[in-house]
Scaffold this motif. Structure first.
Motif, PDB file in Angstrom:
ATOM      1  N   GLU A   1      40.007  41.189  19.590  1.00  0.00           N
ATOM      2  CA  GLU A   1      38.669  41.233  19.019  1.00  0.00           C
ATOM      3  C   GLU A   1      37.775  42.274  19.697  1.00  0.00           C
ATOM      4  O   GLU A   1      36.838  42.804  19.090  1.00  0.00           O
ATOM      5  CB  GLU A   1      37.998  39.856  19.079  1.00  0.00           C
ATOM      6  CG  GLU A   1      37.960  39.232  20.458  1.00  0.00           C
ATOM      7  CD  GLU A   1      39.133  38.288  20.722  1.00  0.00           C
ATOM      8  OE1 GLU A   1      38.921  37.315  21.475  1.00  0.00           O
ATOM      9  OE2 GLU A   1      40.225  38.545  20.183  1.00  0.00           O
ATOM     10  N   ILE A   2      38.053  42.582  20.974  1.00  0.00           N
ATOM     11  CA  ILE A   2      37.279  43.626  21.662  1.00  0.00           C
ATOM     12  C   ILE A   2      37.626  44.996  21.087  1.00  0.00           C
ATOM     13  O   ILE A   2      36.745  45.828  20.835  1.00  0.00           O
ATOM     14  CB  ILE A   2      37.539  43.580  23.180  1.00  0.00           C
ATOM     15  CG1 ILE A   2      36.984  42.279  23.770  1.00  0.00           C
ATOM     16  CG2 ILE A   2      36.908  44.791  23.871  1.00  0.00           C
ATOM     17  CD1 ILE A   2      37.252  42.093  25.237  1.00  0.00           C
ATOM     18  N   VAL A   3      38.915  45.227  20.876  1.00  0.00           N
ATOM     19  CA  VAL A   3      39.348  46.498  20.283  1.00  0.00           C
ATOM     20  C   VAL A   3      38.776  46.631  18.881  1.00  0.00           C
ATOM     21  O   VAL A   3      38.263  47.691  18.482  1.00  0.00           O
ATOM     22  CB  VAL A   3      40.885  46.588  20.248  1.00  0.00           C
ATOM     23  CG1 VAL A   3      41.322  47.889  19.593  1.00  0.00           C
ATOM     24  CG2 VAL A   3      41.448  46.479  21.655  1.00  0.00           C
ATOM     25  N   GLU A   4      38.836  45.546  18.115  1.00  0.00           N
ATOM     26  CA  GLU A   4      38.284  45.567  16.765  1.00  0.00           C
ATOM     27  C   GLU A   4      36.786  45.863  16.806  1.00  0.00           C
ATOM     28  O   GLU A   4      36.258  46.585  15.948  1.00  0.00           O
ATOM     29  CB  GLU A   4      38.548  44.229  16.081  1.00  0.00           C
ATOM     30  CG  GLU A   4      40.029  43.954  15.818  1.00  0.00           C
ATOM     31  CD  GLU A   4      40.316  42.498  15.489  1.00  0.00           C
ATOM     32  OE1 GLU A   4      39.338  41.708  15.445  1.00  0.00           O
ATOM     33  OE2 GLU A   4      41.491  42.143  15.293  1.00  0.00           O
ATOM     34  N   GLY A   5      36.117  45.312  17.798  1.00  0.00           N
ATOM     35  CA  GLY A   5      34.683  45.556  17.944  1.00  0.00           C
ATOM     36  C   GLY A   5      34.377  47.009  18.252  1.00  0.00           C
ATOM     37  O   GLY A   5      33.404  47.577  17.732  1.00  0.00           O
ATOM     38  N   LEU A   6      35.197  47.627  19.091  1.00  0.00           N
ATOM     39  CA  LEU A   6      34.978  49.033  19.426  1.00  0.00           C
ATOM     40  C   LEU A   6      35.245  49.934  18.221  1.00  0.00           C
ATOM     41  O   LEU A   6      34.507  50.884  17.961  1.00  0.00           O
ATOM     42  CB  LEU A   6      35.867  49.446  20.598  1.00  0.00           C
ATOM     43  CG  LEU A   6      35.652  50.866  21.127  1.00  0.00           C
ATOM     44  CD1 LEU A   6      34.214  51.059  21.582  1.00  0.00           C
ATOM     45  CD2 LEU A   6      36.613  51.163  22.275  1.00  0.00           C
ATOM     46  N   VAL A   7      36.292  49.618  17.484  1.00  0.00           N
ATOM     47  CA  VAL A   7      36.583  50.379  16.261  1.00  0.00           C
ATOM     48  C   VAL A   7      35.413  50.264  15.288  1.00  0.00           C
ATOM     49  O   VAL A   7      35.002  51.249  14.657  1.00  0.00           O
ATOM     50  CB  VAL A   7      37.890  49.872  15.607  1.00  0.00           C
ATOM     51  CG1 VAL A   7      38.075  50.499  14.228  1.00  0.00           C
ATOM     52  CG2 VAL A   7      39.087  50.184  16.500  1.00  0.00           C
ATOM     53  N   ARG A   8      34.865  49.066  15.200  1.00  0.00           N
ATOM     54  CA  ARG A   8      33.733  48.845  14.293  1.00  0.00           C
ATOM     55  C   ARG A   8      32.495  49.633  14.757  1.00  0.00           C
ATOM     56  O   ARG A   8      31.773  50.219  13.937  1.00  0.00           O
ATOM     57  CB  ARG A   8      33.414  47.355  14.214  1.00  0.00           C
ATOM     58  CG  ARG A   8      32.360  46.991  13.179  1.00  0.00           C
ATOM     59  CD  ARG A   8      32.344  45.501  12.919  1.00  0.00           C
ATOM     60  NE  ARG A   8      32.151  44.726  14.144  1.00  0.00           N
ATOM     61  CZ  ARG A   8      33.120  43.991  14.713  1.00  0.00           C
ATOM     62  NH1 ARG A   8      34.323  43.948  14.170  1.00  0.00           N
ATOM     63  NH2 ARG A   8      32.879  43.296  15.814  1.00  0.00           N
ATOM     64  N   LEU A   9      32.257  49.653  16.076  1.00  0.00           N
ATOM     65  CA  LEU A   9      31.128  50.406  16.605  1.00  0.00           C
ATOM     66  C   LEU A   9      31.251  51.881  16.273  1.00  0.00           C
ATOM     67  O   LEU A   9      30.265  52.532  15.905  1.00  0.00           O
ATOM     68  CB  LEU A   9      31.029  50.220  18.124  1.00  0.00           C
ATOM     69  CG  LEU A   9      30.319  48.964  18.619  1.00  0.00           C
ATOM     70  CD1 LEU A   9      30.421  48.866  20.129  1.00  0.00           C
ATOM     71  CD2 LEU A   9      28.863  48.968  18.182  1.00  0.00           C
ATOM     72  N   TYR A  10      32.453  52.416  16.432  1.00  0.00           N
ATOM     73  CA  TYR A  10      32.659  53.826  16.121  1.00  0.00           C
ATOM     74  C   TYR A  10      32.422  54.091  14.635  1.00  0.00           C
ATOM     75  O   TYR A  10      31.900  55.146  14.262  1.00  0.00           O
ATOM     76  CB  TYR A  10      34.059  54.269  16.550  1.00  0.00           C
ATOM     77  CG  TYR A  10      34.039  55.076  17.829  1.00  0.00           C
ATOM     78  CD1 TYR A  10      33.986  56.463  17.794  1.00  0.00           C
ATOM     79  CD2 TYR A  10      34.030  54.441  19.059  1.00  0.00           C
ATOM     80  CE1 TYR A  10      33.938  57.207  18.956  1.00  0.00           C
ATOM     81  CE2 TYR A  10      33.985  55.169  20.232  1.00  0.00           C
ATOM     82  CZ  TYR A  10      33.940  56.558  20.178  1.00  0.00           C
ATOM     83  OH  TYR A  10      33.874  57.282  21.338  1.00  0.00           O
ATOM     84  N   ALA A  11      32.798  53.167  13.802  1.00  0.00           N
ATOM     85  CA  ALA A  11      32.617  53.345  12.365  1.00  0.00           C
ATOM     86  C   ALA A  11      31.147  53.241  11.962  1.00  0.00           C
ATOM     87  O   ALA A  11      30.652  54.009  11.136  1.00  0.00           O
ATOM     88  CB  ALA A  11      33.445  52.313  11.602  1.00  0.00           C
ATOM     89  N   GLU A  12      30.434  52.293  12.606  1.00  0.00           N
ATOM     90  CA  GLU A  12      29.047  52.039  12.226  1.00  0.00           C
ATOM     91  C   GLU A  12      28.070  52.993  12.896  1.00  0.00           C
ATOM     92  O   GLU A  12      26.961  53.213  12.396  1.00  0.00           O
ATOM     93  CB  GLU A  12      28.671  50.596  12.561  1.00  0.00           C
ATOM     94  CG  GLU A  12      29.456  49.560  11.761  1.00  0.00           C
ATOM     95  CD  GLU A  12      29.170  48.141  12.219  1.00  0.00           C
ATOM     96  OE1 GLU A  12      28.454  47.984  13.233  1.00  0.00           O
ATOM     97  OE2 GLU A  12      29.653  47.198  11.571  1.00  0.00           O
ATOM     98  N   HIS A  13      28.436  53.530  14.057  1.00  0.00           N
ATOM     99  CA  HIS A  13      27.527  54.401  14.813  1.00  0.00           C
ATOM    100  C   HIS A  13      28.192  55.734  15.114  1.00  0.00           C
ATOM    101  O   HIS A  13      28.046  56.285  16.200  1.00  0.00           O
ATOM    102  CB  HIS A  13      27.107  53.727  16.121  1.00  0.00           C
ATOM    103  CG  HIS A  13      26.458  52.386  15.948  1.00  0.00           C
ATOM    104  ND1 HIS A  13      25.129  52.243  15.653  1.00  0.00           N
ATOM    105  CD2 HIS A  13      26.972  51.133  16.014  1.00  0.00           C
ATOM    106  CE1 HIS A  13      24.843  50.947  15.551  1.00  0.00           C
ATOM    107  NE2 HIS A  13      25.941  50.256  15.758  1.00  0.00           N
ATOM    108  N   SER A  14      28.921  56.251  14.159  1.00  0.00           N
ATOM    109  CA  SER A  14      29.695  57.465  14.385  1.00  0.00           C
ATOM    110  C   SER A  14      28.843  58.638  14.834  1.00  0.00           C
ATOM    111  O   SER A  14      29.273  59.460  15.648  1.00  0.00           O
ATOM    112  CB  SER A  14      30.475  57.840  13.121  1.00  0.00           C
ATOM    113  OG  SER A  14      29.572  58.026  12.028  1.00  0.00           O
TER     114      SER A  14
END
Length: 319
Positions: free
Chosen positions: A28-41
């Motif tokens: 879930e931490i990795v998924e969260g980081l991937v999501r951050l990169y997508a949302e705050h690219s």
């Protein structure tokens, strides 16, 4: 100590590699980081986050993120790719020291780029310093994902500016601590997790011993270490002559320790030893680096000035 190689900034179309060099990380931490990169690219360094197999290896056994072969292969691939400008370690724990035998210095030098991480990743920082390449002691996936609002925002802005614009100066100012020793010291900034670096004593990767031959400002932090264990590590530095040679000391965050029969706090012990040993260089206690919500990025190997006075501590990095 030769001329330091400072990696180029992260290009707008440069990629960021996420590797797992040590202990397993929660998906879930990795998924969260991937999501951050997508949302705050637009706010994150680089244009794309590449998650390497070692981060979430389904075949991993024991406590490690992946087999040693996979961890080395992922580091090697990420480090050699021309489109990757920044390598972020997913988490620490234990395991980075396994890789030192398999990452030759000439390979590190031939593909210089930014590496970021802390804790067990201090072993890799020691490798890069031995290779003459600057690196970033700073937060990893968990810190990026969980330190929201001002914590995450501050880290993101500083980190983005540091690796993208290559600002010639990065400065922090923090409040004074009662145990501080005032003064001004200049040297090369080196350090990291005290236990990890202590484990490299007497090896070619002994960063802390650099102070015996060069001007060094040393920083260290740790987590889940008993007070007596940290005292023993400090005794090694004292008996080796390191604490009498350094031009400044930044005492970072020590977390998850317990008072014992000898000392009420970790800082009480460190301060007592420094007084006993006559440490006279400037010392800054409780600096925001370590296993805590605020873990400011520090650049290993660059020239710094540490100013400690009665009002505040200023640490200035120039590169």
């Amino acid at each position: 100590m030769g001329k330091l190689i400072v990696p180029a900034g992260v290009r707008a179309d440069g990629k960021v590699a996420l590797i797992g060099p040590a202990t397993r990380i929660k998906p879930e931490i990795v998924e969260g980081l991937v999501r951050l990169y997508a949302e705050h690219s637009e706010e994150m360094p680089g244009s794309e986050l590449i998650v390497y197999p070692s981060v979430l290896d389904e075949n991993a056994t024991g406590s490690y993120a992946a087999s040693l072969a996979q961890r080395v292969a992922d580091f090697t691939d990420a480090w050699s790719r021309e489109d990757v400008d920044l390598v972020i370690c997913a988490r620490g724990g234990y395991g980075c020291v396994h890789m030192l035998d398999y990452l030759p210095i000439d390979f590190i030098v031939s593909h210089p780029k930014w590496l970021v991480g802390f804790s067990d990743v201090s072993a890799l920082h020691a490798l890069l310093f031995k290779s003459g390449v600057a690196s970033i002691h700073g937060g990893m996936a968990k810190q990026l994902v969980e330190n929201t609002d001002s914590g995450f925002g501050t880290y993101r802005k500083v980190f983005k500016n540091l690796v993208e614009s290559r600002s010639p100066m990065l400065e922090y100012e923090v409040p004074a601590h009662p145990y501080n020793i005032t003064g001004e010291g200049r040297g090369v900034l080196l350090g990291g997790n005290l236990a990890v670096l202590n484990g490299l004593a007497g090896t070619p990767f002994d960063m802390m011993a650099e102070s015996l031959h060069h001007d060094v400002v040393l920083f260290f932090e740790d987590v889940s270490e008993p007070i007596y264990a940290v005292e023993r590590m400090l005794y090694r530095l004292h008996l080796q002559g390191v604490l009498g040679k350094v031009k400044g000391i930044v005492v970072g965050q020590f977390t998850d320790w317990h008072a014992d029969r000898n000392y009420e706090s970790m800082y009480d012990m460190i301060y007592a030893r420094f007084l006993e040993w006559g440490v006279s260089c400037p010392v800054a206690f409780d600096f925001p680096v370590g296993h805590n919500d605020r873990n400011v990025p520090l650049v290993e190997g660059v020239d710094v000035c540490l100013k400690v006075d009665a009002q505040a501590v200023r640490l200035t990095m120039k590169f």
